[in-house]
Scaffold this motif. Structure first.
Motif, PDB file in Angstrom:
ATOM      1  N   ASN A   1       0.807  -1.222   0.000  1.00 18.84           N
ATOM      2  CA  ASN A   1       0.000   0.000   0.000  1.00 18.84           C
ATOM      3  C   ASN A   1       0.845   1.278   0.000  1.00 18.84           C
TER       4      ASN A   1
ATOM      5  N   ILE B   1      -0.515  -4.469  -3.512  1.00 18.06           N
ATOM      6  CA  ILE B   1      -1.868  -4.379  -2.979  1.00 18.06           C
ATOM      7  C   ILE B   1      -2.368  -5.772  -2.617  1.00 18.06           C
ATOM      8  N   THR B   2      -3.447  -5.814  -1.876  1.00 20.51           N
ATOM      9  CA  THR B   2      -4.135  -7.080  -1.601  1.00 20.51           C
ATOM     10  C   THR B   2      -5.564  -6.969  -2.117  1.00 20.51           C
ATOM     11  N   THR B   3      -6.110  -8.071  -2.572  1.00 19.16           N
ATOM     12  CA  THR B   3      -7.485  -8.090  -3.069  1.00 19.16           C
ATOM     13  C   THR B   3      -8.077  -9.480  -2.879  1.00 19.16           C
ATOM     14  N   ARG B   4      -9.376  -9.521  -2.699  1.00 14.71           N
ATOM     15  CA  ARG B   4     -10.083 -10.803  -2.589  1.00 14.71           C
ATOM     16  C   ARG B   4     -10.425 -11.374  -3.955  1.00 14.71           C
ATOM     17  N   ASP B   5     -10.426 -10.512  -4.981  1.00 15.26           N
ATOM     18  CA  ASP B   5     -10.852 -10.946  -6.321  1.00 15.26           C
ATOM     19  C   ASP B   5     -10.050 -10.167  -7.351  1.00 15.26           C
ATOM     20  N   LEU B   6      -9.147 -10.849  -8.031  1.00 11.95           N
ATOM     21  CA  LEU B   6      -8.317 -10.170  -9.026  1.00 11.95           C
ATOM     22  C   LEU B   6      -9.163  -9.568 -10.143  1.00 11.95           C
TER      23      LEU B   6
ATOM     24  N   SER C   1     -11.961  -8.224  -9.978  1.00  6.10           N
ATOM     25  CA  SER C   1     -12.739  -7.058  -9.552  1.00  6.10           C
ATOM     26  C   SER C   1     -11.836  -5.851  -9.354  1.00  6.10           C
ATOM     27  N   LEU C   2     -10.642  -5.925  -9.916  1.00  9.31           N
ATOM     28  CA  LEU C   2      -9.675  -4.844  -9.751  1.00  9.31           C
ATOM     29  C   LEU C   2     -10.155  -3.591 -10.485  1.00  9.31           C
TER      30      LEU C   2
ATOM     31  N   ASP D   1      -8.458   0.323  -6.392  1.00  9.46           N
ATOM     32  CA  ASP D   1      -7.521  -0.644  -5.804  1.00  9.46           C
ATOM     33  C   ASP D   1      -6.072  -0.224  -5.989  1.00  9.46           C
TER      34      ASP D   1
ATOM     35  N   LEU E   1      -6.752 -14.407  -0.180  1.00 16.06           N
ATOM     36  CA  LEU E   1      -6.335 -13.005  -0.236  1.00 16.06           C
ATOM     37  C   LEU E   1      -5.100 -12.949  -1.117  1.00 16.06           C
TER      38      LEU E   1
END
Length: 265
Positions: free
Chosen positions: A114, A209-214, A216-217, A221, A255
């Motif tokens: 981040n 970064i971190t995301t639960r769904d690539l 949905s970037l 984000d 994640l």
């Protein structure tokens, strides 16, 4: 001087099963007694010992058995095996180098999670196998990348036009596939088609970064990158590069840790 199979095995440090196998494939030819047992001689011991030595060089038993028996052919077998080992060592050195590179990228991800940093980077290629709009892409060439260069990384690319046009919550048409530095692409002659993305070397900014769904970037984000570019008056000069660093399997689901970089002017 004749001995039994067990005596021979004990004397030369191998198992009776090894001696029996050497005999069954024709490497040893002991004489058979009337009772069906075999008598082994010093010559059998020497042949077994030399075979074991040749096996330590990685030679196959079939190659040893089928050689003509001349020292010249033995030398050729050694030379051929030496070439094989050189190729194996080259791949091991490459594997170590790629592992060290991966560790550096993982350390980078921890350091700039981040956050944003600037760096000078080399050219890279990425080939897409999956994207958000079309899903799995047939005949994308990924199998050839894996076959010829197994040490690729998992890439995530945002095309330049997507990077420039999407705003706020608009989803990017993310391209997932494999990536490699340009010198690996050239060295291993990896195929490049219409789904391949080239990113020239130069000045880059990057973040993790971190995301639960690539898939949905969206611009929100990667806002650290966008804000940094705006604050410094940078213009994006190519598609993003992206590297999936790790998947943390949490109670809420996976994640994804994603390193994202983009060349700027």
């Amino acid at each position: 001087m004749k001995v039994t199979i067990r005596k021979l095995a004990d004397c030369i440090g191998v198992t009776p099963e090894t001696i029996r196998h050497y005999r069954e494939i024709g490497l040893l030819n002991p004489k058979v007694r009337e009772n069906g047992y075999y008598d082994y001689t010093v010559n059998d011991a020497l042949a077994a010992l030399l075979t074991r030595e040749m096996r330590t060089y990685g030679m196959q038993l079939e190659s040893i058995r089928d050689s003509s028996g001349s020292i010249g052919e033995y030398n050729q077998l050694l030379a051929a095996r030496e070439d094989e080992l050189e190729r194996e060592m080259e791949m091991l050195r490459l594997e170590l180098s790629r592992m060290q590179e991966t560790r550096i990228y993982a350390s980078c991800g921890v350091r700039i999670l981040n956050k944003v940093e600037e760096f000078e980077g080399p050219p890279t290629w990425a080939v897409a196998a999956i994207n958000r709009q079309k899903g799995f892409l047939p005949d994308c060439g990924v199998e050839q990348w894996v076959k010829h260069f197994p040490f690729t990384y998992v890439s995530a690319t945002i095309p330049l036009e997507e990077l420039d046009s999407r705003k706020g919550p608009d989803l990017y048409d993310l391209q997932i596939g494999l990536g490699a530095l340009i010198h690996y692409v050239e060295k291993f002659q990896l195929p490049l088609d219409g789904r391949a993305y080239y990113q020239p070397g130069g000045r880059f900014i990057r973040t993790c970064i971190t995301t639960r769904d690539l898939f949905s970037l969206c611009p929100q984000d990667i806002s650290p990158l966008l804000e940094h570019a705006e604050a410094h008056g940078y213009v994006f000069a190519s598609c993003t590069g992206g590297r999936l660093l790790y998947i943390d399997r949490t109670e809420k689901g996976p994640l994804f840790y994603l390193l994202v970089w983009v060349r700027v002017n």
